[in-house]
Design an enzyme around this catalytic site. Structure first.
Site, short mmCIF file in Angstrom:
data_model
loop_
_atom_site.label_atom_id
_atom_site.label_comp_id
_atom_site.label_asym_id
_atom_site.label_seq_id
_atom_site.Cartn_x
_atom_site.Cartn_y
_atom_site.Cartn_z
N ASP A 26 64.79 51.97 20.50
CA ASP A 26 63.61 52.55 19.88
C ASP A 26 63.85 52.65 18.38
O ASP A 26 65.01 52.71 17.92
CB ASP A 26 63.29 53.93 20.45
CG ASP A 26 61.81 54.30 20.30
OD1 ASP A 26 61.04 54.05 21.25
OD2 ASP A 26 61.43 54.80 19.23
N ASP A 55 64.71 48.20 14.42
CA ASP A 55 63.38 47.63 14.27
C ASP A 55 63.38 46.31 15.03
O ASP A 55 64.08 45.37 14.66
CB ASP A 55 63.11 47.42 12.78
CG ASP A 55 61.83 46.66 12.48
OD1 ASP A 55 61.12 46.29 13.43
OD2 ASP A 55 61.54 46.44 11.29
N ASN A 58 58.81 45.82 25.17
CA ASN A 58 57.77 46.82 25.38
C ASN A 58 57.28 47.45 24.08
O ASN A 58 56.18 48.00 24.03
CB ASN A 58 58.31 47.91 26.32
CG ASN A 58 57.42 49.13 26.40
OD1 ASN A 58 56.40 49.13 27.08
ND2 ASN A 58 57.80 50.19 25.69
N TYR A 84 45.63 43.88 17.59
CA TYR A 84 46.34 44.12 18.86
C TYR A 84 45.99 43.04 19.89
O TYR A 84 46.86 42.51 20.59
CB TYR A 84 45.94 45.50 19.36
CG TYR A 84 46.57 45.96 20.65
CD1 TYR A 84 47.89 46.37 20.70
CD2 TYR A 84 45.80 46.05 21.82
CE1 TYR A 84 48.46 46.83 21.89
CE2 TYR A 84 46.35 46.50 23.00
CZ TYR A 84 47.68 46.89 23.04
OH TYR A 84 48.22 47.35 24.21
N LYS A 110 48.73 40.54 21.52
CA LYS A 110 48.96 40.56 22.96
C LYS A 110 48.62 39.22 23.61
O LYS A 110 49.27 38.80 24.57
CB LYS A 110 48.17 41.69 23.60
CG LYS A 110 48.70 43.08 23.27
CD LYS A 110 50.15 43.26 23.69
CE LYS A 110 50.59 44.71 23.66
NZ LYS A 110 52.04 44.86 24.00
N THR A 127 49.52 56.82 27.80
CA THR A 127 50.55 56.75 26.77
C THR A 127 50.01 57.41 25.51
O THR A 127 48.83 57.76 25.42
CB THR A 127 50.94 55.30 26.45
OG1 THR A 127 49.83 54.65 25.82
CG2 THR A 127 51.32 54.53 27.71
#
Length: 299
Positions: free
Chosen positions: A40, A66, A93, A164, A168, A198
């Site tokens: 992370d 990163d 993820n 996004y 994706k 989330t």
């Protein structure tokens, strides 16, 4: 006595594992016997999840980096191999959103989201694949797994999320490419499109937050991020060897295969079309083809 765990002693990296779906994946792999590298950008979050795993008797390390930084990606793979003894599974993820309509979106908002999602997937995948290729050429054929994270937005579109959506969608194509290129090295690559509660979804407005909220009556929580992880754990295991280049939508207890980019109806003249001929032709082949899934948020 044989273990009933699918990933006993296998080594997994989960990026963006400090919270949400990534955290659920890390905990699920650890519970299934894997040694887990918790990646992370937030050091406190990464260490907290790694500590949670070790406190429960598992083996984990925190790798703070990163994911879209090239040198950091190489260093992460080296660290995991050195400290955990190898690498078998990569779960890409990590990501975040900067929602804006296309006409209002800034260059920085576009670049930041595409960088972390799409480049971040590629960086981790590339350095892991280089390690697996070297192992294969040395005669140590891997049983390696890549699980990427796409989205329903990337599959069908989502109003106000052009950056996004593009990232994706790129991840879906990257997964298909990786499956084709890396199979000879003992690597499979698949993608999931999860739907769960989330930090990103809860920040998407009051209506979305209400839809994602845990049920007050204690019934099955279809939006619990932990619902996503069993499929990811299975895809990370040797048992999934016959599955590669596929995309699965996952929500609650439902798993759906997404069949995209398939040829549908066609008409071949056998020579060049004139522009004026094509109106009826396009109308006919569209009528014979599946109707696209509506874009999320479209009116």
């Amino acid at each position: 006595m044989l273990s009933d765990k699918l990933n006993e002693d296998r080594v997994a990296i989960v990026t963006g594992a400090g919270q949400g779906i990534g955290r659920a994946h890390a905990l699920a792999f650890a519970a299934d016997g894997a040694k887990v590298a918790v990646n992370d950008f937030d050091a406190n979050a990464a260490h907290a999840v790694a500590d949670e795993i070790t406190a429960a008797g598992g083996q984990a390390i925190a790798v703070v980096s990163d994911v879209a930084d090239w040198a950091a990606g190489a260093a992460m793979i080296d660290t995991v191999v050195s400290e955990l003894g190898g690498l078998d599974i990569v779960v890409n993820n990590a990501g975040f959103v900067r929602d804006r309509m296309l006409v209002a979106m800034s260059e920085d908002e576009w670049d930041a989201v595409v960088r972390v999602h799409l480049k971040g997937h590629f960086v981790t995948l590339h350095h892991a694949a280089a390690y697996w290729r070297a192992q294969s050429k040395a005669g140590n054929q891997p049983v390696a797994r890549i699980i990427n994270t796409s989205s329903g937005a990337g599959l069908f579109g989502s109003v106000g999320q052009g950056n996004y959506v593009a990232a994706k969608a790129g991840i879906t194509a990257l997964t298909i490419q990786a499956a084709a290129e890396l199979g000879g090295y003992g690597v499979t690559a698949n993608a999931i499109a999860p739907s769960a509660r989330t930090q990103m979804t809860m920040g998407a407005g009051d209506a979305m937050a209400a839809q994602m909220a845990a049920p007050a009556d204690g019934s099955f929580d279809a939006m619990d991020p932990a619902n996503i992880s069993p499929l990811v754990v299975w895809l990370g295991s040797p048992e999934s060897s016959g599955v590669t280049g596929r995309v699965f939508e996952v929500e609650g207890g439902k798993v759906t295969v997404i069949d995209g980019s398939q040829r549908s109806a066609e008409q071949d003249k056998g020579s060049r079309w004139a522009p004026g001929e094509l109106g009826p032709v396009v109308e006919e082949i569209l009528a014979k083809s599946p109707v696209p899934v509506p874009v999320y948020g479209a009116r």
